[in-house]
Design a protein around this motif. Structure first.
Motif, short mmCIF file in Angstrom:
data_model
loop_
_atom_site.label_atom_id
_atom_site.label_comp_id
_atom_site.label_asym_id
_atom_site.label_seq_id
_atom_site.Cartn_x
_atom_site.Cartn_y
_atom_site.Cartn_z
N THR A 1 0.84 -1.19 0.00
CA THR A 1 0.00 0.00 0.00
C THR A 1 0.88 1.24 0.00
O THR A 1 1.92 1.28 0.66
N SER A 2 0.45 2.26 -0.71
CA SER A 2 1.23 3.48 -0.82
C SER A 2 1.33 4.18 0.55
O SER A 2 0.32 4.29 1.26
N PRO A 3 2.51 4.64 0.94
CA PRO A 3 2.62 5.39 2.21
C PRO A 3 1.77 6.65 2.22
O PRO A 3 1.29 7.06 3.27
N HIS A 4 1.59 7.25 1.05
CA HIS A 4 0.74 8.43 0.96
C HIS A 4 -0.70 8.09 1.34
O HIS A 4 -1.37 8.84 2.07
N THR A 5 -1.18 6.95 0.88
CA THR A 5 -2.54 6.51 1.22
C THR A 5 -2.67 6.20 2.70
O THR A 5 -3.68 6.54 3.34
N VAL A 6 -1.65 5.57 3.26
CA VAL A 6 -1.68 5.26 4.69
C VAL A 6 -1.71 6.53 5.52
O VAL A 6 -2.45 6.65 6.51
N PHE A 7 -0.92 7.52 5.13
CA PHE A 7 -0.88 8.77 5.88
C PHE A 7 -2.21 9.51 5.80
O PHE A 7 -2.69 10.07 6.79
N ILE A 8 -2.83 9.51 4.61
CA ILE A 8 -4.13 10.16 4.47
C ILE A 8 -5.19 9.45 5.32
O ILE A 8 -6.02 10.08 5.98
#
Length: 249
Positions: free
Chosen positions: A58-65
């Motif tokens: 999973t993209s870290p950007h998605t996890v952060f959002i």
């Protein structure tokens, strides 16, 4: 590993001891503990989510959002839940919900702020059992490192300490669950490790839904239509004798 509670207690001791009991050290220590625990817990959860995202591609950007969305929802849900529970306690229903760790953290704050607010000999007992727990933990680690047979029978100090602060129903439940799992492993060693996690997850989810229903009924001040009370045989005889004196309607 989530060490937010450990650092929260450390901050509580430092702030409470520096402020002092007469100047509000208990409240200051609890506030400092809450801030440190909340901050570190969120950071720890984000790191765990990033690790999970890495394993699941999973993209870290998605996890952060997703973490930001959850934090924003928490800013709305948590005050509402606090207000609901505060209304219940404010109305005098202090025994509706168990909060054993609240007493523990308050005691630690009182210890850090000064000994005047705690019972006599509490600080001495705290130091004694601290040394005992430290010695037993060191002995347990040495026994595990040297592969002594006695290592498997040395209890975990944290588990023993938890039994002193939580309600009695929780250690009893843990004992029953451990006994069932032990018998299951003896009866079916091949399937018990495979299905035990699924069974435990189902029990946790079911108990969580049951507690949610119980909390909702408590907040709504719902009353049971019937009450069952168990008493000894002697009290039962006295009750029957008292009921016999009442006029028959």
């Amino acid at each position: 590993m989530n060490l937010s509670s450990t650092y929260g207690k450390l901050a509580m001791v430092l702030v409470g001891s520096s402020v002092g009991r007469n100047d509000g050290g208990v409240v200051a220590g609890l506030v400092a503990c809450g801030i440190v625990m909340g901050t570190m817990s969120n950071a720890n959860n984000l790191m765990q989510d990033l690790k999970t995202g890495y394993l699941t591609l999973t993209s870290p950007h998605t996890v952060f959002i997703s973490q930001a969305i959850g934090t924003a929802l928490g800013c709305v849900v948590n005050p509402v839940m606090f207000w609901a529970f505060y209304r219940v306690v404010q109305n005098g229903d202090t025994d509706v919900f168990d909060a054993p760790y609240a007493r523990v953290y308050r005691s630690i704050a009182m210890l850090s702020a000064g000994q005047d607010g705690i019972p006599m000999h509490s600080l001495w007992l705290c130091k004694l059992f601290f040394a005992l727990a430290l010695a037993l933990s060191v002995f347990r680690e040495v026994a595990m490192w040297k592969r002594w047979r006695v290592a498997r029978y040395i209890p975990s100090i944290i588990c023993v300490a938890i039994a002193f602060v939580v309600p009695a129903r929780i250690p009893i439940d843990m004992f029953v669950g451990s006994l069932v799992l032990y018998l299951w492993r003896r009866a079916d060693p091949s399937k018990a490790p495979t299905f035990s996690m699924a069974v435990a997850s189902g029990m946790i989810c079911g108990d969580g839904l049951g507690m949610l229903l119980s909390s909702t009924m408590a907040l709504m001040h719902a009353r049971a239509p019937i009450c069952i009370k168990f008493m000894s045989r002697t009290d039962n005889v006295k009750l029957d004798a008292f009921l016999a004196t009442l006029p028959v309607t």
